[in-house]
Write a protein that holds these residues in place. Structure first.
Motif, PDB file in Angstrom:
ATOM      1  N   UNK A  54     -16.669  42.665  43.181  1.00 56.31           N
ATOM      2  CA  UNK A  54     -15.986  41.392  43.387  1.00 56.31           C
ATOM      3  C   UNK A  54     -16.694  40.259  42.662  1.00 56.31           C
ATOM      4  N   UNK A  55     -18.016  40.260  42.704  1.00 59.04           N
ATOM      5  CA  UNK A  55     -18.788  39.232  42.007  1.00 59.04           C
ATOM      6  C   UNK A  55     -18.525  39.286  40.508  1.00 59.04           C
ATOM      7  N   UNK A  56     -18.476  40.484  39.957  1.00 61.57           N
ATOM      8  CA  UNK A  56     -18.171  40.633  38.530  1.00 61.57           C
ATOM      9  C   UNK A  56     -16.783  40.111  38.189  1.00 61.57           C
ATOM     10  N   UNK A  57     -15.815  40.398  39.042  1.00 60.20           N
ATOM     11  CA  UNK A  57     -14.448  39.911  38.804  1.00 60.20           C
ATOM     12  C   UNK A  57     -14.389  38.391  38.878  1.00 60.20           C
ATOM     13  N   UNK A  58     -15.100  37.801  39.833  1.00 56.02           N
ATOM     14  CA  UNK A  58     -15.103  36.347  39.966  1.00 56.02           C
ATOM     15  C   UNK A  58     -15.755  35.702  38.740  1.00 56.02           C
ATOM     16  N   UNK A  59     -16.857  36.285  38.277  1.00 56.17           N
ATOM     17  CA  UNK A  59     -17.499  35.749  37.063  1.00 56.17           C
ATOM     18  C   UNK A  59     -16.558  35.814  35.874  1.00 56.17           C
ATOM     19  N   UNK A  60     -15.828  36.924  35.749  1.00 56.66           N
ATOM     20  CA  UNK A  60     -14.880  37.059  34.644  1.00 56.66           C
ATOM     21  C   UNK A  60     -13.769  36.016  34.753  1.00 56.66           C
ATOM     22  N   UNK A  61     -13.270  35.783  35.954  1.00 61.94           N
ATOM     23  CA  UNK A  61     -12.228  34.763  36.134  1.00 61.94           C
ATOM     24  C   UNK A  61     -12.754  33.369  35.814  1.00 61.94           C
ATOM     25  N   UNK A  62     -13.983  33.085  36.238  1.00 55.00           N
ATOM     26  CA  UNK A  62     -14.554  31.758  35.953  1.00 55.00           C
ATOM     27  C   UNK A  62     -14.735  31.572  34.450  1.00 55.00           C
ATOM     28  N   UNK A  63     -15.143  32.620  33.750  1.00 50.55           N
ATOM     29  CA  UNK A  63     -15.292  32.508  32.297  1.00 50.55           C
ATOM     30  C   UNK A  63     -13.947  32.283  31.632  1.00 50.55           C
ATOM     31  N   UNK A  64     -12.898  32.904  32.158  1.00 48.80           N
ATOM     32  CA  UNK A  64     -11.552  32.702  31.601  1.00 48.80           C
ATOM     33  C   UNK A  64     -11.059  31.283  31.855  1.00 48.80           C
ATOM     34  N   UNK A  65     -11.406  30.717  32.999  1.00 41.98           N
ATOM     35  CA  UNK A  65     -10.906  29.396  33.361  1.00 41.98           C
ATOM     36  C   UNK A  65     -11.783  28.256  32.843  1.00 41.98           C
ATOM     37  N   UNK A  66     -13.016  28.543  32.522  1.00 40.81           N
ATOM     38  CA  UNK A  66     -13.930  27.486  32.083  1.00 40.81           C
ATOM     39  C   UNK A  66     -13.526  26.997  30.702  1.00 40.81           C
ATOM     40  N   UNK A  67     -13.512  25.686  30.526  1.00 43.88           N
ATOM     41  CA  UNK A  67     -13.171  25.167  29.197  1.00 43.88           C
ATOM     42  C   UNK A  67     -14.312  25.436  28.215  1.00 43.88           C
ATOM     43  N   UNK A  68     -13.926  25.609  26.998  1.00 46.19           N
ATOM     44  CA  UNK A  68     -14.920  25.857  25.963  1.00 46.19           C
ATOM     45  C   UNK A  68     -15.682  24.571  25.674  1.00 46.19           C
ATOM     46  N   UNK A  69     -16.972  24.695  25.508  1.00 44.78           N
ATOM     47  CA  UNK A  69     -17.771  23.511  25.182  1.00 44.78           C
ATOM     48  C   UNK A  69     -17.670  23.158  23.705  1.00 44.78           C
ATOM     49  N   UNK A  70     -17.315  24.106  22.879  1.00 47.40           N
ATOM     50  CA  UNK A  70     -17.126  23.844  21.448  1.00 47.40           C
ATOM     51  C   UNK A  70     -15.659  23.479  21.224  1.00 47.40           C
ATOM     52  N   UNK A  71     -15.394  22.179  21.260  1.00 47.10           N
ATOM     53  CA  UNK A  71     -14.013  21.741  21.089  1.00 47.10           C
ATOM     54  C   UNK A  71     -13.668  21.694  19.597  1.00 47.10           C
ATOM     55  N   UNK A  72     -12.486  22.139  19.271  1.00 47.67           N
ATOM     56  CA  UNK A  72     -12.093  22.083  17.865  1.00 47.67           C
ATOM     57  C   UNK A  72     -11.847  20.615  17.437  1.00 47.67           C
ATOM     58  N   UNK A  73     -12.090  20.374  16.188  1.00 47.76           N
ATOM     59  CA  UNK A  73     -11.869  19.026  15.680  1.00 47.76           C
ATOM     60  C   UNK A  73     -10.379  18.737  15.621  1.00 47.76           C
ATOM     61  N   UNK A  74     -10.064  17.527  16.038  1.00 49.58           N
ATOM     62  CA  UNK A  74      -8.661  17.136  16.003  1.00 49.58           C
ATOM     63  C   UNK A  74      -8.346  16.292  14.777  1.00 49.58           C
ATOM     64  N   UNK A  75      -9.345  15.755  14.175  1.00 49.73           N
ATOM     65  CA  UNK A  75      -9.111  14.931  12.989  1.00 49.73           C
ATOM     66  C   UNK A  75      -9.026  15.819  11.742  1.00 49.73           C
ATOM     67  N   UNK A  76      -7.964  15.663  11.050  1.00 50.02           N
ATOM     68  CA  UNK A  76      -7.800  16.445   9.837  1.00 50.02           C
ATOM     69  C   UNK A  76      -8.450  15.717   8.671  1.00 50.02           C
ATOM     70  N   UNK A  77      -8.608  16.392   7.581  1.00 50.16           N
ATOM     71  CA  UNK A  77      -9.166  15.761   6.384  1.00 50.16           C
ATOM     72  C   UNK A  77      -8.065  14.955   5.706  1.00 50.16           C
ATOM     73  N   UNK A  78      -8.349  13.693   5.540  1.00 47.99           N
ATOM     74  CA  UNK A  78      -7.341  12.823   4.930  1.00 47.99           C
ATOM     75  C   UNK A  78      -7.663  12.542   3.476  1.00 47.99           C
ATOM     76  N   UNK A  79      -8.587  13.179   2.937  1.00 46.82           N
ATOM     77  CA  UNK A  79      -8.929  12.937   1.540  1.00 46.82           C
ATOM     78  C   UNK A  79      -8.076  13.682   0.627  1.00 46.82           C
TER      79      UNK A  79
END
Length: 79
Positions: A54-79
């Motif tokens: 059960x602990x393993x399943x809960x950890x897996x669910x938390x990892x699935x629900x946790x937001x990623x700390x590496x957010x993708x850039x939203x600003x595109x290259x305008x050059x």
């Protein structure tokens, strides 16, 4: 040495017989107690394994629900 009367000898024999009976009862109770303890250990072992699962399943669910700390850039290259 003192002489024993027949009633004293009978009392000792009866006491020995009663002691043997009580010892037999005690041994059977100890055997039953050990069997109960073994069954309890097996149950606790199974519960422990289920909690680990059960602990393993809960950890897996938390990892699935946790937001990623590496957010993708939203600003595109305008050059």
């Amino acid at each position: 040495m003192t002489e024993w009367s027949q009633s004293e000898i009978d009392d000792v024999r009866e006491g020995t017989t009663e002691s043997a009976r009580e010892l037999s009862k005690l041994n059977s109770k100890v055997d039953q107690s050990l069997a109960n303890d073994k069954a309890l250990l097996e149950v606790f072992k199974k519960v422990s394994q289920q909690l680990d699962t059960l602990t393993g399943e809960i950890r897996a669910l938390r990892n699935d629900l946790a937001p990623s700390l590496d957010k993708p850039r939203k600003l595109g290259k305008s050059l």
